[in-house]
Design a protein around this motif. Sequence first.
Motif, PDB file in Angstrom:
ATOM      1  N   LYS A   1       0.952  -1.060   0.205  1.00  0.00           N
ATOM      2  CA  LYS A   1      -0.046   0.039  -0.018  1.00  0.00           C
ATOM      3  C   LYS A   1       1.153   0.911   0.035  1.00  0.00           C
ATOM      4  O   LYS A   1       0.437   2.537  -0.798  1.00  0.00           O
ATOM      5  CB  LYS A   1      -1.390  -0.186   1.502  1.00  0.00           C
ATOM      6  N   ALA A   2       2.278   1.121   0.569  1.00  0.00           N
ATOM      7  CA  ALA A   2       2.731   2.140   0.719  1.00  0.00           C
ATOM      8  C   ALA A   2       4.126   2.867  -0.169  1.00  0.00           C
ATOM      9  O   ALA A   2       4.415   3.735  -0.838  1.00  0.00           O
ATOM     10  CB  ALA A   2       3.393   2.694   2.185  1.00  0.00           C
ATOM     11  N   ALA A   3       4.423   1.448  -1.169  1.00  0.00           N
ATOM     12  CA  ALA A   3       5.428   1.555  -2.178  1.00  0.00           C
ATOM     13  C   ALA A   3       4.463   2.630  -3.515  1.00  0.00           C
ATOM     14  O   ALA A   3       2.702   3.085  -3.557  1.00  0.00           O
ATOM     15  CB  ALA A   3       5.619  -0.077  -2.278  1.00  0.00           C
ATOM     16  N   VAL A   4       5.189   3.396  -4.376  1.00  0.00           N
ATOM     17  CA  VAL A   4       4.364   4.660  -4.960  1.00  0.00           C
ATOM     18  C   VAL A   4       5.249   3.409  -6.645  1.00  0.00           C
ATOM     19  O   VAL A   4       6.722   2.904  -7.168  1.00  0.00           O
ATOM     20  CB  VAL A   4       5.566   5.046  -5.140  1.00  0.00           C
ATOM     21  N   TYR A   5       4.316   2.583  -6.999  1.00  0.00           N
ATOM     22  CA  TYR A   5       4.304   2.098  -8.471  1.00  0.00           C
ATOM     23  C   TYR A   5       4.623   2.738  -9.385  1.00  0.00           C
ATOM     24  O   TYR A   5       4.652   2.520 -11.060  1.00  0.00           O
ATOM     25  CB  TYR A   5       3.185   1.166  -9.274  1.00  0.00           C
ATOM     26  N   ASP A   6       3.817   3.838  -9.534  1.00  0.00           N
ATOM     27  CA  ASP A   6       3.727   4.544 -10.867  1.00  0.00           C
ATOM     28  C   ASP A   6       3.851   5.766 -11.164  1.00  0.00           C
ATOM     29  O   ASP A   6       3.460   6.834 -12.348  1.00  0.00           O
ATOM     30  CB  ASP A   6       1.484   5.070 -10.859  1.00  0.00           C
ATOM     31  N   GLY A   7       5.527   6.454 -10.108  1.00  0.00           N
ATOM     32  CA  GLY A   7       6.053   6.774 -10.347  1.00  0.00           C
ATOM     33  C   GLY A   7       4.989   8.785 -10.049  1.00  0.00           C
ATOM     34  O   GLY A   7       5.938   9.811 -10.054  1.00  0.00           O
ATOM     35  N   ASP A   8       4.356   8.794  -9.228  1.00  0.00           N
ATOM     36  CA  ASP A   8       3.967   9.699  -8.454  1.00  0.00           C
ATOM     37  C   ASP A   8       4.465  10.659  -7.242  1.00  0.00           C
ATOM     38  O   ASP A   8       5.269   9.414  -6.340  1.00  0.00           O
ATOM     39  CB  ASP A   8       2.582   9.395  -7.601  1.00  0.00           C
ATOM     40  N   LEU A   9       5.921  11.063  -8.462  1.00  0.00           N
ATOM     41  CA  LEU A   9       6.561  11.972  -7.127  1.00  0.00           C
ATOM     42  C   LEU A   9       6.145  12.812  -5.848  1.00  0.00           C
ATOM     43  O   LEU A   9       7.038  12.319  -5.586  1.00  0.00           O
ATOM     44  CB  LEU A   9       7.258  12.639  -7.992  1.00  0.00           C
ATOM     45  N   ASP A  10       4.605  13.295  -5.653  1.00  0.00           N
ATOM     46  CA  ASP A  10       4.013  14.237  -4.673  1.00  0.00           C
ATOM     47  C   ASP A  10       4.474  12.790  -3.485  1.00  0.00           C
ATOM     48  O   ASP A  10       4.220  13.009  -2.315  1.00  0.00           O
ATOM     49  CB  ASP A  10       2.757  14.989  -5.113  1.00  0.00           C
ATOM     50  N   ARG A  11       3.839  11.225  -4.184  1.00  0.00           N
ATOM     51  CA  ARG A  11       3.534  10.431  -2.739  1.00  0.00           C
ATOM     52  C   ARG A  11       5.161   9.741  -2.574  1.00  0.00           C
ATOM     53  O   ARG A  11       5.363   9.379  -1.305  1.00  0.00           O
ATOM     54  CB  ARG A  11       2.825   8.542  -3.250  1.00  0.00           C
ATOM     55  N   ALA A  12       6.121   9.427  -3.678  1.00  0.00           N
ATOM     56  CA  ALA A  12       7.296   9.345  -3.287  1.00  0.00           C
ATOM     57  C   ALA A  12       8.474   9.890  -2.248  1.00  0.00           C
ATOM     58  O   ALA A  12       9.568  10.093  -1.522  1.00  0.00           O
ATOM     59  CB  ALA A  12       8.029   8.592  -4.298  1.00  0.00           C
ATOM     60  N   ARG A  13       8.073  11.276  -2.844  1.00  0.00           N
ATOM     61  CA  ARG A  13       9.504  12.556  -2.502  1.00  0.00           C
ATOM     62  C   ARG A  13       9.109  12.651  -0.418  1.00  0.00           C
ATOM     63  O   ARG A  13      10.324  12.437  -0.294  1.00  0.00           O
ATOM     64  CB  ARG A  13       9.092  13.921  -2.639  1.00  0.00           C
ATOM     65  N   PRO A  14       8.248  12.365   0.031  1.00  0.00           N
ATOM     66  CA  PRO A  14       8.045  12.483   1.501  1.00  0.00           C
ATOM     67  C   PRO A  14       9.522  10.921   2.014  1.00  0.00           C
ATOM     68  O   PRO A  14       9.964  11.269   2.772  1.00  0.00           O
ATOM     69  CB  PRO A  14       6.772  12.006   1.841  1.00  0.00           C
ATOM     70  N   ALA A  15       9.369   9.831   1.177  1.00  0.00           N
ATOM     71  CA  ALA A  15      10.294   9.061   1.839  1.00  0.00           C
ATOM     72  C   ALA A  15      10.690   8.833   1.155  1.00  0.00           C
ATOM     73  O   ALA A  15      12.284   8.195   1.052  1.00  0.00           O
ATOM     74  CB  ALA A  15       9.688   7.811   1.019  1.00  0.00           C
ATOM     75  N   TYR A  16      12.136  10.279   0.953  1.00  0.00           N
ATOM     76  CA  TYR A  16      13.631  10.592   0.689  1.00  0.00           C
ATOM     77  C   TYR A  16      14.438  11.232   2.206  1.00  0.00           C
ATOM     78  O   TYR A  16      13.761  11.994   2.070  1.00  0.00           O
ATOM     79  CB  TYR A  16      13.656  11.824  -0.424  1.00  0.00           C
ATOM     80  N   TYR A  17      14.780  10.444   2.568  1.00  0.00           N
ATOM     81  CA  TYR A  17      15.325  10.762   3.660  1.00  0.00           C
ATOM     82  C   TYR A  17      17.432  11.550   3.380  1.00  0.00           C
ATOM     83  O   TYR A  17      17.904  10.546   3.389  1.00  0.00           O
ATOM     84  CB  TYR A  17      15.448   9.631   4.462  1.00  0.00           C
ATOM     85  N   VAL A  18      17.111  11.757   2.432  1.00  0.00           N
ATOM     86  CA  VAL A  18      18.432  12.360   2.171  1.00  0.00           C
ATOM     87  C   VAL A  18      18.630  13.690   1.299  1.00  0.00           C
ATOM     88  O   VAL A  18      16.901  14.345   1.855  1.00  0.00           O
ATOM     89  CB  VAL A  18      18.408  11.443   0.977  1.00  0.00           C
ATOM     90  N   GLY A  19      20.014  14.673   0.860  1.00  0.00           N
ATOM     91  CA  GLY A  19      19.758  15.792   1.081  1.00  0.00           C
ATOM     92  C   GLY A  19      18.879  16.403  -0.109  1.00  0.00           C
ATOM     93  O   GLY A  19      18.775  15.292  -0.870  1.00  0.00           O
ATOM     94  N   PRO A  20      18.268  17.717   0.149  1.00  0.00           N
ATOM     95  CA  PRO A  20      17.910  18.462  -1.157  1.00  0.00           C
ATOM     96  C   PRO A  20      18.566  18.430  -2.881  1.00  0.00           C
ATOM     97  O   PRO A  20      18.208  17.742  -3.473  1.00  0.00           O
ATOM     98  CB  PRO A  20      17.510  19.247  -1.053  1.00  0.00           C
ATOM     99  N   GLY A  21      20.282  17.719  -3.053  1.00  0.00           N
ATOM    100  CA  GLY A  21      21.105  17.674  -4.140  1.00  0.00           C
ATOM    101  C   GLY A  21      20.540  16.355  -4.280  1.00  0.00           C
ATOM    102  O   GLY A  21      21.387  16.302  -5.900  1.00  0.00           O
ATOM    103  N   TRP A  22      20.388  15.350  -3.665  1.00  0.00           N
ATOM    104  CA  TRP A  22      20.057  14.171  -4.736  1.00  0.00           C
ATOM    105  C   TRP A  22      18.512  13.961  -5.015  1.00  0.00           C
ATOM    106  O   TRP A  22      18.879  12.784  -5.090  1.00  0.00           O
ATOM    107  CB  TRP A  22      20.130  13.237  -3.220  1.00  0.00           C
ATOM    108  N   HIS A  23      17.631  14.708  -4.500  1.00  0.00           N
ATOM    109  CA  HIS A  23      16.147  14.582  -4.733  1.00  0.00           C
ATOM    110  C   HIS A  23      16.265  14.729  -6.134  1.00  0.00           C
ATOM    111  O   HIS A  23      14.854  14.074  -6.786  1.00  0.00           O
ATOM    112  CB  HIS A  23      15.308  15.947  -4.712  1.00  0.00           C
ATOM    113  N   ALA A  24      16.874  15.337  -7.489  1.00  0.00           N
ATOM    114  CA  ALA A  24      16.521  14.736  -8.789  1.00  0.00           C
ATOM    115  C   ALA A  24      16.721  13.288  -8.913  1.00  0.00           C
ATOM    116  O   ALA A  24      16.326  13.113 -10.216  1.00  0.00           O
ATOM    117  CB  ALA A  24      17.075  15.870  -9.369  1.00  0.00           C
ATOM    118  N   ILE A  25      17.935  12.997  -8.898  1.00  0.00           N
ATOM    119  CA  ILE A  25      18.439  11.937  -9.174  1.00  0.00           C
ATOM    120  C   ILE A  25      17.312  10.724  -8.865  1.00  0.00           C
ATOM    121  O   ILE A  25      16.762  10.166  -9.384  1.00  0.00           O
ATOM    122  CB  ILE A  25      19.430  11.901  -7.795  1.00  0.00           C
TER     123      ILE A  25
END
Length: 133
Positions: free
Chosen positions: A28-52
Amino acid sequence: MTDSFKANRTKSALIQAAHDRMLAARRKAAVYDGDLDRARPAYYVGPGWHAILDDLVRDFAEFYSLGFLAAHEKWGELRVAYLYSGDRQADVDAIVQRAADMCLASCWYCGQPGQIKKERWWRVRCEEHWSAE
């Protein structure tokens, strides 16, 4: 049946039920469709790596049943959690490795070219952010 056999069977059933609930929650939590709005809260890294990571999530969306869960930094390197049960694991591994390699050459803070060094911890920073710490 002995009492210990019944107890073991009951315990196994409880463990299996907990495992099934955990898998359902991850699916249920996994992002399968490429929805970045759902995926970005799970980026536990600095903003420099967000585009990657945005590119990684989009690449994951091209695979059937490949779901992005989270990403974090450990020992200066990118770690990615995902769900996948298909037969193209080598392709998935290549996507993850490409993103990890890009992160090793990009500043965690700003995304400019950087390098991994160890002072107190292993980190990837550009010259400006190394001098700021």
